[in-house]
Design an enzyme around this catalytic site. Structure first.
Site, PDB file in Angstrom:
ATOM      1  N   THR A   1     -17.560  -7.753 -10.944  1.00  0.00           N
ATOM      2  CA  THR A   1     -18.161  -8.520 -12.029  1.00  0.00           C
ATOM      3  C   THR A   1     -19.571  -8.946 -11.653  1.00  0.00           C
ATOM      4  O   THR A   1     -19.872  -9.206 -10.482  1.00  0.00           O
ATOM      5  CB  THR A   1     -17.324  -9.772 -12.360  1.00  0.00           C
ATOM      6  OG1 THR A   1     -18.064 -10.610 -13.274  1.00  0.00           O
ATOM      7  CG2 THR A   1     -17.005 -10.589 -11.131  1.00  0.00           C
TER       8      THR A   1
ATOM      9  N   LYS B   1     -13.481 -12.155  -6.357  1.00  0.00           N
ATOM     10  CA  LYS B   1     -13.968 -10.879  -6.877  1.00  0.00           C
ATOM     11  C   LYS B   1     -14.956 -10.248  -5.900  1.00  0.00           C
ATOM     12  O   LYS B   1     -14.920  -9.028  -5.661  1.00  0.00           O
ATOM     13  CB  LYS B   1     -14.617 -11.058  -8.247  1.00  0.00           C
ATOM     14  CG  LYS B   1     -13.649 -11.310  -9.392  1.00  0.00           C
ATOM     15  CD  LYS B   1     -12.712 -10.140  -9.634  1.00  0.00           C
ATOM     16  CE  LYS B   1     -13.404  -8.942 -10.244  1.00  0.00           C
ATOM     17  NZ  LYS B   1     -12.443  -7.844 -10.576  1.00  0.00           N
TER      18      LYS B   1
ATOM     19  N   ASN C   1      -7.249 -10.249  -6.653  1.00  0.00           N
ATOM     20  CA  ASN C   1      -8.593  -9.690  -6.544  1.00  0.00           C
ATOM     21  C   ASN C   1      -8.919  -9.129  -5.163  1.00  0.00           C
ATOM     22  O   ASN C   1      -9.707  -8.192  -5.052  1.00  0.00           O
ATOM     23  CB  ASN C   1      -9.638 -10.747  -6.920  1.00  0.00           C
ATOM     24  CG  ASN C   1      -9.627 -11.071  -8.402  1.00  0.00           C
ATOM     25  OD1 ASN C   1      -9.238 -10.247  -9.223  1.00  0.00           O
ATOM     26  ND2 ASN C   1     -10.027 -12.287  -8.749  1.00  0.00           N
TER      27      ASN C   1
ATOM     28  N   PRO D   1       0.810  -1.222   0.000  1.00  0.00           N
ATOM     29  CA  PRO D   1       0.000   0.000   0.000  1.00  0.00           C
ATOM     30  C   PRO D   1       0.841   1.268   0.000  1.00  0.00           C
ATOM     31  O   PRO D   1       0.495   2.250  -0.671  1.00  0.00           O
ATOM     32  CB  PRO D   1      -0.818  -0.137   1.292  1.00  0.00           C
ATOM     33  CG  PRO D   1      -0.901  -1.610   1.546  1.00  0.00           C
ATOM     34  CD  PRO D   1       0.405  -2.157   1.056  1.00  0.00           C
TER      35      PRO D   1
ATOM     36  N   TYR E   1     -12.760 -17.802  -8.498  1.00  0.00           N
ATOM     37  CA  TYR E   1     -12.708 -16.498  -9.154  1.00  0.00           C
ATOM     38  C   TYR E   1     -13.811 -15.575  -8.644  1.00  0.00           C
ATOM     39  O   TYR E   1     -13.555 -14.432  -8.245  1.00  0.00           O
ATOM     40  CB  TYR E   1     -12.821 -16.667 -10.668  1.00  0.00           C
ATOM     41  CG  TYR E   1     -12.980 -15.344 -11.394  1.00  0.00           C
ATOM     42  CD1 TYR E   1     -11.901 -14.467 -11.513  1.00  0.00           C
ATOM     43  CD2 TYR E   1     -14.212 -14.972 -11.936  1.00  0.00           C
ATOM     44  CE1 TYR E   1     -12.044 -13.236 -12.162  1.00  0.00           C
ATOM     45  CE2 TYR E   1     -14.360 -13.751 -12.589  1.00  0.00           C
ATOM     46  CZ  TYR E   1     -13.285 -12.895 -12.690  1.00  0.00           C
ATOM     47  OH  TYR E   1     -13.437 -11.683 -13.321  1.00  0.00           O
TER      48      TYR E   1
END
Length: 317
Positions: A118, A147, A93, A54, A143
């Site tokens: 998504t 996400k 992600n 970060p 996935y």
């Protein structure tokens, strides 16, 4: 002039996001691992976002004095198409989303954060479902779970007042310069091979039905979201229309100006990242962003093919 940092700006969506902001007079900083010649007009900052701390991202955003940060990254395209491990997906992600939140929150001013999620975060839904923002997410694959976790991290940070952010959940996309790992990207490769060999392309067609949005319409929604007076919300993006994969493939061949004989279909069940049905309710995007899709699927696929052909001609010249 607004200064916009597009994380993952060299990707399929990212490059169109860069173009959309630039067309409206904004200054774009592309943040990615490697520069791309098609983005040479923009400032470029080299950074491996999947590994960046970060503090490193904060230093970059501070040095560039950014007003808007767009997280257009997607770990599914980070290495080799969709074949990523769950650890890679979580790092790209979720880990990156948290790093961006920390980086933006550490700045002495408050940039706007637009995070790309998504529509597959909602998981499998019954056929005929119009997916709106009130539907409870229920992802079932690594996935889609990662996400969702990334999107929730952004929403939680916004609710806590740590960032000024919005999450856009994007449907399948089509249009110019597709990722080779995407289904439409593979269609281009298959049709090129078929034309070179003179043998019709054989496509495995699943019975799935999807909502396809042109990538340029998606990019315009991102630009509008950057300036919209809304924070801590999820907004779904799509065309609002569901098409079968069979219709998509046939439309692509016709949009390329080729006869149906150039296509051979093979029916088979294909495991997907989400379910077999997506159709997006875009009412909230219309109300909050003043956005509606403008490019029909036929035009999107035609432009996608023409761009691919033009790039092949240039590469071969």
């Amino acid at each position: 002039m607004t200064r916009v940092a597009v994380l993952g700006g060299t990707g399929w969506l990212g490059r169109q996001v860069c173009a959309s902001f630039a067309r409206h007079g904004d200054e774009v900083i592309v943040v990615a691992r490697n520069p791309a010649p098609y983005l040479a007009e923009h400032r470029f900052a080299r950074l491996d976002l999947a590994l960046a701390a970060p503090e490193t991202i904060t230093d970059l955003l501070r040095a560039e004095r950014v007003d808007v940060v767009v997280n257009a990254t997607d770990a599914a395209n980070a290495t080799d198409g969709w074949a990523n491990t769950e650890e890679q997906l979580a790092r790209g992600n979720v880990g990156l989303a948290r790093a961006v939140i920390g980086a933006v929150g550490a700045l002495p001013w408050r940039p706007r954060l637009v995070h790309m999620g998504t529509i597959l975060e909602y998981g499998e839904v019954p056929a005929g479902t119009l997916i709106d923002e009130n539907l409870a997410p229920d992802p079932r694959t690594p996935y889609t779970r990662t996400k969702l976790d990334g999107s929730l991290a952004v929403l939680d940070a916004a609710a806590a007042g740590a960032v000024d952010a919005v999450v856009l959940r994007l449907s399948n996309i089509s249009g110019p310069h597709p990722s080779p790992a995407s289904f439409v990207g593979k269609l281009i490769a298959m049709l090129c091979t078929a034309l070179d060999s003179g043998v019709p392309m054989t496509v495995t067609v699943t019975e799935a039905t999807r909502d396809y949005l042109d990538v340029r319409d998606a990019a315009e929604a991102v630009r509008l979201a950057a300036g919209a007076p809304v924070t801590g919300r999820v907004i779904n993006l799509g065309s609002g229309r569901a098409v079968t994969i069979r219709e998509l493939v046939r439309t692509f061949v016709a949009a390329a100006g080729l006869p149906p004989e150039m296509l051979r279909e093979r029916n088979r069940r294909v495991v997907s990242l989400g379910g077999d049905w997506t159709q997006v309710d875009i009412g909230l995007a219309r109300d909050l962003l003043g956005w509606s899709p403008r490019i029909p699927l036929t035009d999107s696929l035609r432009d996608m093919w023409r761009t691919a052909v033009a790039e092949q001609v240039v590469a071969g010249s």
